[in-house]
Design an enzyme around this catalytic site. Structure first.
Site, PDB file in Angstrom:
ATOM      1  N   GLN A 137      -6.514  -9.190   5.218  1.00  0.00           N
ATOM      2  CA  GLN A 137      -7.857  -8.694   5.510  1.00  0.00           C
ATOM      3  C   GLN A 137      -8.590  -8.411   4.201  1.00  0.00           C
ATOM      4  OE1 GLN A 137      -7.583  -5.636   9.012  1.00  0.00           O
ATOM      5  NE2 GLN A 137      -5.567  -5.730   8.072  1.00  0.00           N
TER       6      GLN A 137
ATOM      7  N   ASP B  94     -10.188  -9.022  -2.056  1.00  0.00           N
ATOM      8  CA  ASP B  94     -10.118  -8.751  -3.506  1.00  0.00           C
ATOM      9  C   ASP B  94      -9.494  -9.872  -4.333  1.00  0.00           C
ATOM     10  OD1 ASP B  94      -7.484  -6.292  -2.814  1.00  0.00           O
ATOM     11  OD2 ASP B  94      -7.342  -8.473  -3.067  1.00  0.00           O
TER      12      ASP B  94
ATOM     13  N   HIS C 211     -11.084 -12.056   6.270  1.00  0.00           N
ATOM     14  CA  HIS C 211     -12.387 -11.409   6.038  1.00  0.00           C
ATOM     15  C   HIS C 211     -13.114 -11.998   4.828  1.00  0.00           C
ATOM     16  CE1 HIS C 211     -10.680  -7.706   8.373  1.00  0.00           C
ATOM     17  NE2 HIS C 211     -10.887  -8.743   9.135  1.00  0.00           N
TER      18      HIS C 211
ATOM     19  N   CYS D 272     -25.047 -19.555   0.216  1.00  0.00           N
ATOM     20  CA  CYS D 272     -26.517 -19.584   0.209  1.00  0.00           C
ATOM     21  C   CYS D 272     -27.052 -19.474   1.629  1.00  0.00           C
ATOM     22  CB  CYS D 272     -27.009 -20.888  -0.428  1.00  0.00           C
ATOM     23  SG  CYS D 272     -28.803 -21.037  -0.371  1.00  0.00           S
TER      24      CYS D 272
ATOM     25  N   CYS E  73     -30.488 -23.858  -5.299  1.00  0.00           N
ATOM     26  CA  CYS E  73     -31.604 -24.377  -4.504  1.00  0.00           C
ATOM     27  C   CYS E  73     -32.736 -23.357  -4.424  1.00  0.00           C
ATOM     28  CB  CYS E  73     -31.131 -24.741  -3.099  1.00  0.00           C
ATOM     29  SG  CYS E  73     -30.943 -23.294  -2.034  1.00  0.00           S
TER      30      CYS E  73
ATOM     31  N   THR F 289      -2.272  -1.507   6.318  1.00  0.00           N
ATOM     32  CA  THR F 289      -3.492  -1.590   7.126  1.00  0.00           C
ATOM     33  C   THR F 289      -3.507  -0.457   8.154  1.00  0.00           C
ATOM     34  OG1 THR F 289      -4.858  -2.923   8.604  1.00  0.00           O
ATOM     35  CG2 THR F 289      -2.474  -3.263   8.756  1.00  0.00           C
ATOM     36  N   SER F 290      -4.699   0.112   8.410  1.00  0.00           N
ATOM     37  CA  SER F 290      -4.812   1.192   9.399  1.00  0.00           C
ATOM     38  C   SER F 290      -4.822   0.615  10.811  1.00  0.00           C
ATOM     39  CB  SER F 290      -6.107   1.974   9.152  1.00  0.00           C
ATOM     40  OG  SER F 290      -7.222   1.088   9.259  1.00  0.00           O
TER      41      SER F 290
ATOM     42  N   ASN G 230       3.606   1.510   5.490  1.00  0.00           N
ATOM     43  CA  ASN G 230       2.354   2.246   5.361  1.00  0.00           C
ATOM     44  C   ASN G 230       2.648   3.669   4.893  1.00  0.00           C
ATOM     45  OD1 ASN G 230      -0.168   3.714   5.976  1.00  0.00           O
ATOM     46  ND2 ASN G 230      -0.724   1.842   7.046  1.00  0.00           N
TER      47      ASN G 230
ATOM     48  N   GLU H 210       1.138   6.166   5.949  1.00  0.00           N
ATOM     49  CA  GLU H 210       0.946   7.040   7.121  1.00  0.00           C
ATOM     50  C   GLU H 210       1.321   6.296   8.406  1.00  0.00           C
ATOM     51  OE1 GLU H 210      -3.212   8.775   5.125  1.00  0.00           O
ATOM     52  OE2 GLU H 210      -3.240   7.456   6.901  1.00  0.00           O
TER      53      GLU H 210
HETATM   54  N1  APR Z   1       1.032   1.630   0.376  1.00  0.00           N
HETATM   55  C1  APR Z   1       1.039   1.400   1.736  1.00  0.00           C
HETATM   56  N2  APR Z   1       0.003   1.753   2.563  1.00  0.00           N
HETATM   57  C2  APR Z   1      -1.043   2.377   1.991  1.00  0.00           C
HETATM   58  C3  APR Z   1      -1.107   2.670   0.606  1.00  0.00           C
HETATM   59  C4  APR Z   1      -0.001   2.272  -0.207  1.00  0.00           C
HETATM   60  N3  APR Z   1       0.037   2.508  -1.520  1.00  0.00           N
HETATM   61  N4  APR Z   1      -2.283   3.325   0.352  1.00  0.00           N
HETATM   62  C5  APR Z   1      -2.942   3.407   1.553  1.00  0.00           C
HETATM   63  N5  APR Z   1      -2.194   2.851   2.528  1.00  0.00           N
HETATM   64  C6  APR Z   1      -2.545   2.676   3.947  1.00  0.00           C
HETATM   65  C7  APR Z   1      -3.360   3.807   4.558  1.00  0.00           C
HETATM   66  O1  APR Z   1      -2.500   4.801   5.098  1.00  0.00           O
HETATM   67  C8  APR Z   1      -4.130   3.080   5.660  1.00  0.00           C
HETATM   68  O2  APR Z   1      -3.391   3.039   6.876  1.00  0.00           O
HETATM   69  O3  APR Z   1      -3.372   1.538   4.006  1.00  0.00           O
HETATM   70  C9  APR Z   1      -4.248   1.641   5.122  1.00  0.00           C
HETATM   71  C10 APR Z   1      -5.645   1.240   4.664  1.00  0.00           C
HETATM   72  O4  APR Z   1      -6.450   1.236   5.810  1.00  0.00           O
HETATM   73  P1  APR Z   1      -8.015   0.871   5.713  1.00  0.00           P
HETATM   74  O5  APR Z   1      -8.607   1.593   4.576  1.00  0.00           O
HETATM   75  O6  APR Z   1      -8.561   1.085   7.070  1.00  0.00           O
HETATM   76  O7  APR Z   1      -8.010  -0.683   5.324  1.00  0.00           O
HETATM   77  P2  APR Z   1      -7.767  -1.949   6.267  1.00  0.00           P
HETATM   78  O8  APR Z   1      -6.843  -1.639   7.371  1.00  0.00           O
HETATM   79  O9  APR Z   1      -7.422  -3.069   5.368  1.00  0.00           O
HETATM   80  O10 APR Z   1      -9.247  -2.168   6.840  1.00  0.00           O
HETATM   81  C11 APR Z   1      -9.467  -3.298   7.640  1.00  0.00           C
HETATM   82  O11 APR Z   1     -11.812  -2.821   7.679  1.00  0.00           O
HETATM   83  O12 APR Z   1     -13.546  -2.000   6.500  1.00  0.00           O
HETATM   84  C12 APR Z   1     -13.025  -3.153   7.019  1.00  0.00           C
HETATM   85  O13 APR Z   1     -13.254  -5.413   6.346  1.00  0.00           O
HETATM   86  C13 APR Z   1     -12.694  -4.195   5.947  1.00  0.00           C
HETATM   87  O14 APR Z   1     -10.716  -5.583   5.747  1.00  0.00           O
HETATM   88  C14 APR Z   1     -11.168  -4.274   6.001  1.00  0.00           C
HETATM   89  C15 APR Z   1     -10.867  -3.838   7.411  1.00  0.00           C
END
Ligand code: APR
Length: 277
Positions: free
Chosen positions: A139, A142, A157, A165, A188, A226-227, A251, A253
């Protein structure tokens, strides 16, 4: 289409379906968890599943780049704490004020440019080399997986280092940070937009089908940083379960799927992934 879904309703519905399929009763709370936190058994079990698997899919989010100094979106220092997605990450916001949106993306590009791939990114490159059938579904926009040397990447994403463009539709790489002039324009003369997917926009053509295919083929889905709140990406997790794959979550959390996955390893991706792979 990229969207934030009220995870509780959807997740519980999925969890009920999975547990029903397993003949389990969700109401009986925690006892169904297989391995949680960083108990050696959890890590060992997860490592074994990964070693045995021929086909592996990985889903990453902003958390894997956090240890590279790149802010996440919803963490305690997350971008969405200070900024509203509807002001900066929607086609409507760009139509309203392209300069403001580009100021934010230019700042993010400069921040990302400071970041280097970390041990978590490197571990996934090793996993790709080990597995005959490997797909990295990210997702993240970067580009750190590319810089780390990952090959088979599906960028759900988009990519912050590309521009498109709005007039002629051409799409090109641009790694300048800071950008000399905001907003940037195409050769262009048309207005350029960041090569990312904004909320309310469809994912790049065929990308989600490719990702679902990779997940359905895999014996293990490794979910990192990812959350799991943004769809359709988060839907890959219950899909993997329904297809009988082992799901390993790394993760800091818990997430809405922590009860659904087979192994939830809680800690930093840059510390856990090198131990896992
Ligand atoms: N190691 C493992 N997990 C981590 C770490 C780490 N060092 N640091 C943070 N996290 C976890 C957090 O606990 C959280 O659950 O990474 C997750 C990041 O979640 P988000 O900030 O919601 O990012 P993501 O899930 O990638 O968001 C999805 O949302 O805003 C849009 O397009 C954007 O691609 C993005 C999408």
């Amino acid at each position: 289409m990229l969207s934030i879904v009220n995870e509780d309703k959807r997740t519980i519905a999925v969890r009920y379906r999975i547990c029903a399929a397993r003949g389990l009763d969700l109401r009986s709370g925690e006892k169904h968890r297989i391995c949680v936190t960083l108990k050696p058994m959890g890590l060992e079990q997860a490592r074994e599943w990964l070693q045995e698997a021929k086909a592996v899919a990985v889903l990453t989010g902003a958390g894997i780049s956090a240890e590279s100094g790149i802010p996440t979106f919803r963490g305690s220092d997350g971008l969405w704490k200070d900024y509203k997605p509807e002001d900066l990450a929607t086609p409507e916001a760009f139509a309203r004020n392209p300069r403001l949106v580009w100021e934010w993306y230019d700042w993010r590009r400069q921040t990302i440019k400071q970041g280097k791939p970390n041990a978590g990114h490197a571990a996934l490159v090793r996993l790709e080399i080990q597995k005959p059938n490997f797909t990295l579904i990210t997702q993240n926009v970067d580009g750190l997986h590319d810089l780390a040397g990952s090959g088979r990447i599906l960028k759900l994403h988009g990519d912050i280092w590309r521009m498109r463009c709005l007039s002629c539709g051409s799409d090109w790489p641009d790694r300048r940070a800071p950008l000399p002039k905001l907003p940037p324009h195409c050769g262009c003369g048309g207005l350029a937009r960041p090569g990312v997917v904004w909320f309310g926009e469809p994912l790049p053509g065929g990308m989600m089908q490719e990702a679902e295919h990779a997940v359905l083929e895999s014996q293990v889905l490794l979910v990192v940083g990812t959350s799991a709140q943004v769809y359709p990406a988060a839907g890959l997790i219950p899909l993997a379960k329904q297809a009988g794959a082992r799901v390993i979550q790394v993760n800091l959390e818990t997430t809405p799927f922590s009860n659904l996955v087979d192994c939830a390893l809680e800690g930093r991706a840059g510390e856990i992934l090198p131990q896992l792979i």
